[in-house]
Write a protein that holds these residues in place. Structure first.
Motif, PDB file in Angstrom:
ATOM      1  N   ASN A 226      -9.686 -17.411 -24.500  1.00 38.49           N
ATOM      2  CA  ASN A 226     -10.494 -18.287 -23.646  1.00 38.49           C
ATOM      3  C   ASN A 226     -10.884 -19.506 -24.464  1.00 38.49           C
ATOM      4  N   GLU A 227     -10.654 -20.693 -23.902  1.00 36.18           N
ATOM      5  CA  GLU A 227     -10.892 -21.921 -24.658  1.00 36.18           C
ATOM      6  C   GLU A 227     -12.351 -22.358 -24.626  1.00 36.18           C
ATOM      7  N   ASN A 228     -13.132 -21.777 -23.723  1.00 31.43           N
ATOM      8  CA  ASN A 228     -14.539 -22.148 -23.625  1.00 31.43           C
ATOM      9  C   ASN A 228     -15.347 -21.338 -24.638  1.00 31.43           C
ATOM     10  N   VAL A 229     -15.962 -22.042 -25.576  1.00 26.64           N
ATOM     11  CA  VAL A 229     -16.657 -21.368 -26.679  1.00 26.64           C
ATOM     12  C   VAL A 229     -17.834 -20.536 -26.171  1.00 26.64           C
ATOM     13  N   GLU A 230     -18.602 -21.063 -25.230  1.00 30.50           N
ATOM     14  CA  GLU A 230     -19.732 -20.309 -24.687  1.00 30.50           C
ATOM     15  C   GLU A 230     -19.263 -19.018 -24.039  1.00 30.50           C
ATOM     16  N   THR A 231     -18.116 -19.077 -23.356  1.00 32.42           N
ATOM     17  CA  THR A 231     -17.565 -17.868 -22.744  1.00 32.42           C
ATOM     18  C   THR A 231     -17.155 -16.865 -23.810  1.00 32.42           C
ATOM     19  N   VAL A 232     -16.541 -17.349 -24.882  1.00 37.69           N
ATOM     20  CA  VAL A 232     -16.142 -16.468 -25.976  1.00 37.69           C
ATOM     21  C   VAL A 232     -17.359 -15.770 -26.572  1.00 37.69           C
ATOM     22  N   LEU A 233     -18.429 -16.529 -26.826  1.00 37.99           N
ATOM     23  CA  LEU A 233     -19.643 -15.935 -27.397  1.00 37.99           C
ATOM     24  C   LEU A 233     -20.269 -14.929 -26.439  1.00 37.99           C
ATOM     25  N   PHE A 234     -20.217 -15.235 -25.145  1.00 39.73           N
ATOM     26  CA  PHE A 234     -20.750 -14.290 -24.156  1.00 39.73           C
ATOM     27  C   PHE A 234     -19.932 -12.999 -24.156  1.00 39.73           C
ATOM     28  N   MET A 235     -18.610 -13.117 -24.252  1.00 41.92           N
ATOM     29  CA  MET A 235     -17.749 -11.938 -24.290  1.00 41.92           C
ATOM     30  C   MET A 235     -18.028 -11.095 -25.526  1.00 41.92           C
ATOM     31  N   VAL A 236     -18.311 -11.765 -26.660  1.00 42.59           N
ATOM     32  CA  VAL A 236     -18.653 -11.023 -27.876  1.00 42.59           C
ATOM     33  C   VAL A 236     -19.971 -10.277 -27.672  1.00 42.59           C
ATOM     34  N   SER A 237     -20.940 -10.953 -27.051  1.00 41.90           N
ATOM     35  CA  SER A 237     -22.239 -10.306 -26.819  1.00 41.90           C
ATOM     36  C   SER A 237     -22.103  -9.127 -25.868  1.00 41.90           C
ATOM     37  N   ALA A 238     -21.089  -9.171 -24.989  1.00 38.32           N
ATOM     38  CA  ALA A 238     -20.831  -8.054 -24.061  1.00 38.32           C
ATOM     39  C   ALA A 238     -19.982  -6.961 -24.706  1.00 38.32           C
ATOM     40  N   ASN A 239     -19.690  -7.128 -25.999  1.00 41.22           N
ATOM     41  CA  ASN A 239     -18.930  -6.141 -26.773  1.00 41.22           C
ATOM     42  C   ASN A 239     -17.486  -5.997 -26.281  1.00 41.22           C
ATOM     43  N   ILE A 240     -16.933  -7.104 -25.763  1.00 42.27           N
ATOM     44  CA  ILE A 240     -15.520  -7.100 -25.378  1.00 42.27           C
ATOM     45  C   ILE A 240     -14.650  -7.142 -26.628  1.00 42.27           C
ATOM     46  N   GLY A 241     -15.170  -7.800 -27.663  1.00 45.10           N
ATOM     47  CA  GLY A 241     -14.440  -7.917 -28.912  1.00 45.10           C
ATOM     48  C   GLY A 241     -15.203  -8.811 -29.867  1.00 45.10           C
ATOM     49  N   ILE A 242     -14.551  -9.170 -30.960  1.00 37.85           N
ATOM     50  CA  ILE A 242     -15.143 -10.097 -31.924  1.00 37.85           C
ATOM     51  C   ILE A 242     -14.331 -11.388 -31.901  1.00 37.85           C
ATOM     52  N   ALA A 243     -14.857 -12.449 -32.512  1.00 41.72           N
ATOM     53  CA  ALA A 243     -14.160 -13.739 -32.489  1.00 41.72           C
ATOM     54  C   ALA A 243     -14.201 -14.394 -33.856  1.00 41.72           C
ATOM     55  N   ILE A 244     -13.130 -15.109 -34.176  1.00 39.91           N
ATOM     56  CA  ILE A 244     -13.071 -15.924 -35.388  1.00 39.91           C
ATOM     57  C   ILE A 244     -13.228 -17.376 -34.956  1.00 39.91           C
TER      58      ILE A 244
END
Length: 301
Positions: A226-244
């Motif tokens: 996902n190119e949207n950074v806020e979406t990526v951070l939200f997905m991490v907070s939902a424990n979907i995965g981690i992000a670099i």
């Protein structure tokens, strides 16, 4: 040789008819003929082959048509720059920026530019790297600040590096890796990885992260893009995965996003990501040349 001769020559070269060229220029045909004859005399070669029925460009005329167009365009741009300088520099720029650019050296550069050139009007537009590059190519933007991934994917774009940053791994607080001081790629093999990139990764975003894994014989488990950074951070907070992510996009830089449940750990200290200023070389906006020169000088300091 003067600009009038160039304009008259280009009009005749376009129309291939002296009468129509004169009408287009709102002058007499005699005036056009005299200017072309004078130009041919200065160059020492005929530019047109004239018969009773038609006018065609000679081989020299074909070459000079391209050169004359460039000369005239350069002259017009130079005159605009001179006028801008004498008037205290006025103009306008449409500038795009990717999320987090203001937390890099870009913010400082722009503050200095605004102070130095207060009469150049600026409009700003936030977008993903893919959107910004697309709008540059469509000439909807004059300049864009965005990350550089694979330089081969930026065909037709000129750019200059203006800053660089390390990477961090963002994960939920309490994760096993959240207590580490730094993280190596090999420690992420059991983790679900969310990539901050578009689905087709047209700029090489995914390979920027994945290729170093592959070179080490490692195969990361990619679960989402996902190119949207806020979406990526939200997905991490939902424990979907981690992000670099680049460190300027991590949770330390997003204090207003209420991401207290996340933690960021430095990732592979030797790995850096670049921020570039990008533009289309064909863009003739005089203000673009000014900010390009300013950034080239600033980035060398």
């Amino acid at each position: 040789m003067n600009t009038r001769q160039l304009e008259y020559f280009l009009a005749v070269a376009s129309e291939l008819n002296f009468t129509r060229a004169a009408e287009k220029l709102y002058v007499s045909q005699t005036a056009v003929t005299k200017q072309i004859q004078s130009l041919e005399l200065q160059l020492g070669v005929p530019l047109f082959e004239r018969t009773k029925k038609k006018v065609i460009l000679t081989a020299a005329g074909n070459v000079f048509q391209r050169e004359a167009s460039n000369l005239l365009e350069h002259w017009k741009t130079s005159m605009e720059k001179v006028k801008m300088a004498s008037n205290g520099v006025t103009g306008s720029l449409k500038i795009g920026f990717s999320t987090g650019s203001g937390r890099t050296k870009v913010g400082r550069y722009m503050r200095t530019f605004v102070s130095r050139y207060p009469n150049i009007g600026l409009t700003f537009e936030n977008g993903t790297p893919t959107e910004l590059i697309r709008k540059l190519r469509a000439e909807e933007l004059d300049l864009a600040f965005c990350p550089l991934f694979d330089s081969k994917k930026y065909e037709g774009i000129e750019f200059r590096k203006v800053d660089e940053h390390g990477l961090v791994v963002v994960m939920p607080t309490g994760s096993v890796l959240s207590y580490h001081d730094s993280i190596h790629r090999s420690e992420l093999l059991q983790e679900r990885l969310i990539l901050a990139c578009s689905e087709n990764s047209s700029l090489g975003e995914d390979q920027f992260i994945v290729e170093p894994f592959i070179r080490e014989g490692l195969h990361p488990n990619i679960v989402a893009k996902n190119e949207n950074v806020e979406t990526v951070l939200f997905m991490v907070s939902a424990n979907i995965g981690i992000a670099i992510l680049p460190e300027y996009l991590g949770i330390q830089s997003n204090a207003g996003t209420s991401l207290r449940e996340l933690v960021e750990i430095p990732f592979e200290p030797q790995t850096r990501t670049s921020i570039i200023a990008a533009w289309i070389p064909e863009n003739r906006n005089p203000s673009l040349q000014i900010i390009r020169d300013f950034l080239l000088d600033s980035a060398e300091m």
